[in-house]
Scaffold this active site. Sequence first.
Site, mmCIF file in Angstrom:
data_model
loop_
_atom_site.group_PDB
_atom_site.id
_atom_site.type_symbol
_atom_site.label_atom_id
_atom_site.label_comp_id
_atom_site.label_asym_id
_atom_site.label_seq_id
_atom_site.Cartn_x
_atom_site.Cartn_y
_atom_site.Cartn_z
ATOM 1 N N ARG A 260 58.493 46.062 -60.501
ATOM 2 C CA ARG A 260 57.920 45.364 -59.349
ATOM 3 C C ARG A 260 57.110 46.333 -58.492
ATOM 4 N NH1 ARG A 260 62.863 41.257 -57.540
ATOM 5 N NH2 ARG A 260 63.179 40.387 -59.634
ATOM 6 N N ARG A 275 65.573 49.385 -53.387
ATOM 7 C CA ARG A 275 64.269 48.738 -53.592
ATOM 8 C C ARG A 275 63.368 49.696 -54.372
ATOM 9 N NH1 ARG A 275 62.270 44.355 -50.781
ATOM 10 N NH2 ARG A 275 63.849 44.637 -49.163
ATOM 11 N N GLU A 347 71.782 41.544 -50.576
ATOM 12 C CA GLU A 347 71.585 40.697 -51.750
ATOM 13 C C GLU A 347 71.793 41.476 -53.046
ATOM 14 O OE1 GLU A 347 67.963 38.897 -54.366
ATOM 15 O OE2 GLU A 347 67.564 39.373 -52.261
ATOM 16 N N SER A 350 70.319 36.342 -56.894
ATOM 17 C CA SER A 350 69.765 35.058 -56.465
ATOM 18 C C SER A 350 69.877 34.096 -57.633
ATOM 19 C CB SER A 350 68.304 35.194 -56.050
ATOM 20 O OG SER A 350 68.167 35.807 -54.794
ATOM 21 N N ARG A 389 71.895 47.707 -58.109
ATOM 22 C CA ARG A 389 72.558 47.384 -56.840
ATOM 23 C C ARG A 389 74.068 47.290 -57.014
ATOM 24 N NH1 ARG A 389 69.040 43.910 -52.542
ATOM 25 N NH2 ARG A 389 67.141 45.160 -52.706
#
Length: 422
Positions: A260, A275, A347, A350, A389
């Site tokens: 990403r 991130r 988070e 999702s 994570r």
Amino acid sequence: MFSAKWIREHEDIFDDGLARRGVEPHAARVLALDAQRRAAQAEFQSQQSTRNRMSKEIGAARGRGEDTAALVAEVAALKEVTQSWEQKERKIAAELDALLAGLPNLPADDVPVGADENANREIRRWGEPRFAEGGARQHFEIGEALGLMDFERAAKLAGSRFVVLSGALARLERALAAFMLDMHTTEFGYTETAPPLLVRDAAAFGTGNLPKFEEDLFRTTGGFWLIPTAEMPLTNLAAGDILDESALPLRFTAYTPCFRAEAGAAGKDTRGMLRQHQFSKVELVSVTRPEDSEDEHERMTACAEEVLKRLELPYRVVVLSTGDMGFSARKTYDIEVWLPGQGRYREISSCSNCWDFQAQRMNARYRRAGERQTHFVHTLNGSALAVGRTLVAVLETYQESDGGVTVPPALRPYMGGVERIG
């Protein structure tokens, strides 16, 4: 992606749904373009029909030995007119398709309305947050002190937002992925899949990543897109297919690296692994009948939660608001794990139900037993879990006062029996 026909039949529902997502009404513009397209198409077909009729008349006249010069000239002129209407119809259709492709999915009725994450609604919690004695350190402090997490060397290789893991931490990351895959395949019925990490435009369009989120993706010089999540190739396994009802649901899982660009993330989580431009994830994807997708959404979320329960990592589940929800989602549950080093929930998964939004973009359908008519499937996707994570959560939750880290019991078989990293 919605069709103009559906919007024409549900104009108020469409605009109301967009309004809940903070998007201005679009039904009138869509329907105006669709009316222009259909008018141009009708005129093209009329002119084409006239040309065909006159061509037959020319043939008949020639058979009778008559002069056909005037008719031939008239047909030649009609050809130019017909082509102009065809071009006009294509231009309007392209404009309509581009408009529809940029509009998000409509939220479910029970999704909270709000502009951002502040409107998300917590629905449950599991476990009691742990705090290390004398204050909890963040994962990068733990990893760097162990000499097993190196951001400086990663920066020399690739720049910011990368990491080099080594030794026990590299093995721990691999152990987490293997643990998740084994659980999802042997207990929850997902089929392990090893998909391509590079995809074409059509696959990125099918899941809703293109054209709206091009800046968030990495592209090769050959025109391929690096996947931002295995959702992209796994969901597209059903693209263009007409599935038998008896084959549903399809459930896939994959462990892949994800890439990403993190466009717009300047200043956010600049330290550590939260991130990054490259990270690993175990993804879940389901393809279901429409009447089954809501139950499948709850099931998928429970599968992701089970990973955290067995690792004994406290977490909470929230339903995302209309302003925080992803482009293709109709409803999303976020699972947020407790990070003692930050003293808050972050988070880690999702899980989204996209209904038939992606299926329409991919033309993924199924046929019910005994019927000729086809229907669009529903697609769902979820992280189960983001491996990096999860590693962060393990390090911060199981940190010891002397700088070591206890290996969670569930992971010890994957670590060769190692109980502690020190």
